[in-house]
Structure formats: structure tokens, C-alpha cells
Motif scaffolding. Structure first.
Motif, PDB file in Angstrom:
ATOM      1  N   ARG A 251       0.958  -1.172  -0.019  1.00  0.00           N
ATOM      2  CA  ARG A 251       0.066  -0.049  -0.001  1.00  0.00           C
ATOM      3  C   ARG A 251       0.949   1.287  -0.118  1.00  0.00           C
ATOM      4  O   ARG A 251       0.565   2.360  -0.562  1.00  0.00           O
ATOM      5  N   ALA A 252       2.173   1.084   0.933  1.00  0.00           N
ATOM      6  CA  ALA A 252       2.890   2.475   0.852  1.00  0.00           C
ATOM      7  C   ALA A 252       3.564   2.586  -0.523  1.00  0.00           C
ATOM      8  O   ALA A 252       3.808   3.680  -0.816  1.00  0.00           O
ATOM      9  N   LEU A 253       3.767   1.561  -1.347  1.00  0.00           N
ATOM     10  CA  LEU A 253       4.311   1.670  -2.648  1.00  0.00           C
ATOM     11  C   LEU A 253       3.471   1.858  -3.883  1.00  0.00           C
ATOM     12  O   LEU A 253       3.777   2.161  -5.000  1.00  0.00           O
ATOM     13  N   ALA A 254       2.142   2.075  -3.501  1.00  0.00           N
ATOM     14  CA  ALA A 254       0.965   1.994  -4.575  1.00  0.00           C
ATOM     15  C   ALA A 254       1.306   3.308  -5.455  1.00  0.00           C
ATOM     16  O   ALA A 254       1.047   3.310  -6.610  1.00  0.00           O
ATOM     17  N   LEU A 255       1.696   4.376  -4.949  1.00  0.00           N
ATOM     18  CA  LEU A 255       1.700   5.538  -5.676  1.00  0.00           C
ATOM     19  C   LEU A 255       3.196   5.866  -6.207  1.00  0.00           C
ATOM     20  O   LEU A 255       3.566   6.973  -6.484  1.00  0.00           O
ATOM     21  N   ASP A 256       4.131   4.811  -6.006  1.00  0.00           N
ATOM     22  CA  ASP A 256       5.195   4.838  -6.574  1.00  0.00           C
ATOM     23  C   ASP A 256       6.120   6.162  -5.791  1.00  0.00           C
ATOM     24  O   ASP A 256       6.834   6.938  -6.671  1.00  0.00           O
ATOM     25  N   PRO A 257       6.308   6.070  -4.553  1.00  0.00           N
ATOM     26  CA  PRO A 257       6.733   7.321  -3.881  1.00  0.00           C
ATOM     27  C   PRO A 257       8.197   7.409  -4.391  1.00  0.00           C
ATOM     28  O   PRO A 257       8.916   6.427  -4.346  1.00  0.00           O
ATOM     29  N   GLU A 258       8.661   8.498  -4.012  1.00  0.00           N
ATOM     30  CA  GLU A 258      10.084   9.047  -4.065  1.00  0.00           C
ATOM     31  C   GLU A 258      10.763   8.581  -2.767  1.00  0.00           C
ATOM     32  O   GLU A 258      12.131   8.388  -2.738  1.00  0.00           O
ATOM     33  N   ILE A 259      10.028   8.873  -1.718  1.00  0.00           N
ATOM     34  CA  ILE A 259      10.652   8.489  -0.428  1.00  0.00           C
ATOM     35  C   ILE A 259       9.901   7.634   0.276  1.00  0.00           C
ATOM     36  O   ILE A 259       8.602   7.631   0.367  1.00  0.00           O
ATOM     37  N   LEU A 260      10.605   6.491   0.743  1.00  0.00           N
ATOM     38  CA  LEU A 260       9.776   5.583   1.589  1.00  0.00           C
ATOM     39  C   LEU A 260      10.311   5.599   3.126  1.00  0.00           C
ATOM     40  O   LEU A 260      11.347   5.883   3.468  1.00  0.00           O
ATOM     41  N   LEU A 261       9.250   5.928   4.049  1.00  0.00           N
ATOM     42  CA  LEU A 261       9.502   6.159   5.429  1.00  0.00           C
ATOM     43  C   LEU A 261       8.855   4.666   6.218  1.00  0.00           C
ATOM     44  O   LEU A 261       7.803   4.562   6.018  1.00  0.00           O
ATOM     45  N   TYR A 262       9.835   4.310   7.017  1.00  0.00           N
ATOM     46  CA  TYR A 262       9.331   3.263   7.903  1.00  0.00           C
ATOM     47  C   TYR A 262       9.658   3.468   9.396  1.00  0.00           C
ATOM     48  O   TYR A 262      10.680   3.923   9.699  1.00  0.00           O
ATOM     49  N   ASP A 263       8.639   3.433  10.297  1.00  0.00           N
ATOM     50  CA  ASP A 263       8.702   3.772  11.523  1.00  0.00           C
ATOM     51  C   ASP A 263       8.937   2.291  12.402  1.00  0.00           C
ATOM     52  O   ASP A 263       7.774   1.770  12.486  1.00  0.00           O
ATOM     53  N   GLU A 264       9.962   2.039  12.852  1.00  0.00           N
ATOM     54  CA  GLU A 264      10.152   0.850  13.787  1.00  0.00           C
ATOM     55  C   GLU A 264       9.637  -0.311  12.691  1.00  0.00           C
ATOM     56  O   GLU A 264       8.652  -1.158  13.409  1.00  0.00           O
TER      57      GLU A 264
END
Ligand SMILES: Nc1ncnc2c1ncn2[C@@H]1O[C@H](COP(=O)(O)OP(=O)(O)O)[C@@H](O)[C@H]1O
Ligand SMILES: [Mg+2]
Length: 253
Positions: free
Chosen positions: A158-171
């Protein structure tokens, strides 16, 4: 110059009560195209920092530039548009419980790529789910019917759905067993490799995972950056707290 920096933070201060500063004059450049880990003890402001990068929290003072744009100078519609370039995966997968796997991944597409329509949303979602190793037989299940590892995969898709330029992961691995931790670390690593030019920011209490995963490590302390550098620079550091972390690892507290 700013092309090489995904997130630029200058003299960032944040106080919730007007007395104590959670972020106290933080300066930080997060390089573009790399994996950066942000580490530090529990309560050092890692999540608060991420929320500033996302524009969810407003600074008390200082500036935050994301992909060359100063967040405080942006209108709400501009901010919403910029957020589509950021993919977020929070500690708890935060899936919609009453939506299937497919519906969860289609959700951001429905919101931000409305003109594509159902067929294309589902094609994109299926591709993203495939990239994170979900088999199609699970696409019409509810989150409650999935294992913890599978829920993580869906959240990442779901986080990748919009082809993000920045991926942020919290823990991303907090509370997971060692085997699942390795699976999620590999997933982050492979996702970064498969998205050429993307920037990954991983907030972690696991120093050794940070070393395994990242090109660049930022250690927070007392509302600022204690040390930012490569694994090598961490090993060479004479800072007492850094040395303590290196000998003992970071216990989650
Ligand atoms: N919305 C809020 N209101 C008041 N205090 C907050 C809020 N969010 C975080 N804090 C405080 O800011 C500090 C840092 O929190 P956080 O960024 O969540 O730490 P961590 O490094 O563990 O992610 C903590 O003392 C926390 O209580
Ligand atoms: Mg946190």
C-alpha cells in the motif's frame, strides 16, 4: 546541490508544551537515493521527526525541506500532492480491517489516481503485491485472516502504490520475532533496490539492522543529531554514547 538531498532540516525545534523541547535545533540532510537509518533511544524524538517530514506536525521553529520544497511555504493542496510522493509504513501495519488486501492497496490509488478507474487500480495493486511477495490467492482475504508477516507485506504494498520517491518506515521490525525481522529487513532492502533512485528512511532501535541495511546512519540524542555517518564512521567514533551503543546494541526501552 539540493538534488542530492531528499530531506533538509535546519534548526528544527519542537515543543508540545512551550517548555520542554523534543527537537532542539536539529540539523540534518537525508541523502537522496540511499537508505538512511535513524536510531536512538526510545523517546528521543524519532517518530516526531518523521511526522515533521510528513507535514503532520508543525515545527515550533526551523525549516523542513522535502524534495526541494519548504513545507511551511506550501498550501494544503500542495502538501497533499507532495505527500503522494512519500510512502509510509508505521510500526503497526495500520491496515483497514474491514477491507480486503486488494481494497487496502487500491485505497491510495482511488484517492489520488481517481481517473485510472477500478481495472487499473487493481492491476497496479496486484503488481505491488507481487513485488512484496504476496500470492494472488490472498488478495481477497481480510487482514484478520493473514499472518503478521503478510500484513507487513500488504502495508508495504500500500505504501508503494503511488510509486513514492521517499519511503519512510517507523520501527518496521519492533515486536517481531527474529525470523520475521530478517524477512522485513530483506523486504526493505529489496524494495529499495527495485525502485531505482528512491530514498528510504528507516527509524529503528536495532543498531545492527541499521548497519546491515543502510548507507547512512543518523543517531539522535537530546533533540539533535549526535552522529551522522557511515558504519565506518560509527566504528571510529570516540563519542562515549556511540561507543556504548556499539558495545551493547540499542535496547528498546
Ligand atoms: N503529540 C504529542 N504531544 C505531546 N508530546 C508528544 C507528542 N508526540 C510525542 N511526544 C513526546 O515527544 C517525545 C518523543 O517522542 P517520539 O518521537 O514518539 O519518540 P521515539 O524516538 O521513541 O519515536 C516523547 O517524550 C513523547 O512523549
Ligand atoms: Mg517512535
Amino acid at each position: 546541490m539540493s538534488d542530492e538531498v531528499a530531506v533538509r532540516i535546519r534548526d528544527l525545534k519542537k515543543s508540545f508544551d512551550g517548555k520542554d523541547y523534543v527537537l532542539n535545533g536539529m540539523n540534518l540532510d537525508i541523502p537522496r537515493g540511499k537508505v538512511t537509518s535513524i536510531i536512538g533511544f526510545s523517546g528521543t524524538g524519532k517518530s516526531v521527526l518523521l511526522k515533521h517530514i510528513l507535514g503532520i506536525l508543525k515545527p515550533t521553529s526551523g525549516t523542513i525541506e522535502v524534495l526541494g520544497r519548504d513545507l511551511q511555504k506550501m498550501s494544503m493542496p500542495e502538501l497533499i500532492e507532495l505527500r503522494t510522493k512519500l510512502g509510509v509504513s508505521f510500526q503497526y501495519s495500520a491496515l483497514f480491517d474491514d477491507m480486503t488486501v486488494m481494497e487496502n492497496v487500491c485505497f491510495p490509488l482511488r484517492e489520488h489516481r481517481f481517473s485510472l478507474g477500478q481495472k487499473q487500480w487493481e492491476e497496479i495493486a496486484a503488481r505491488k503485491l507481487g513485488q512484496v511477495g504476496m500470492e494472488s490467492k490472498h488478495f481477497h482475504k481480510l487482514p484478520s485472516e493473514l499472518s503478521g508477516g503478510m500484513r507487513k507485506r500488504v502495508a508495504l504494498a500500500r505504501a508503494l502504490a503511488l510509486d513514492p520517491e521517499i519511503l519512510l518506515y517507523d520501527e518496521p521490525t519492533t515486536g517481531l520475532d527474529p525470523i520475521l525481522t530478517e524477512v522485513v529487513d530483506d523486504l526493505i532492502h529489496n524494495t529499495h533496490k527495485n525502485h531505482a533512485g528512491s530514498t528510504s528512511v528507516v527509524v529503528s532501535h536495532d543498531l545492527f539492522a541499521a548497519f546491515r541495511l543502510s548507507d547512512y546512519i543518523v543517531m539522535l540524542d537530546k533533540g539533535g543529531v549526535l552522529l551522522a555517518g557511515t558504519q565506518d564512521e560509527f566504528h571510529k567514533s570516540k563519542n562515549e554514547l556511540v561507543m556504548k551503543f556499539l558495545s551493547k546494541g540499542l535496547k528498546q526501552g
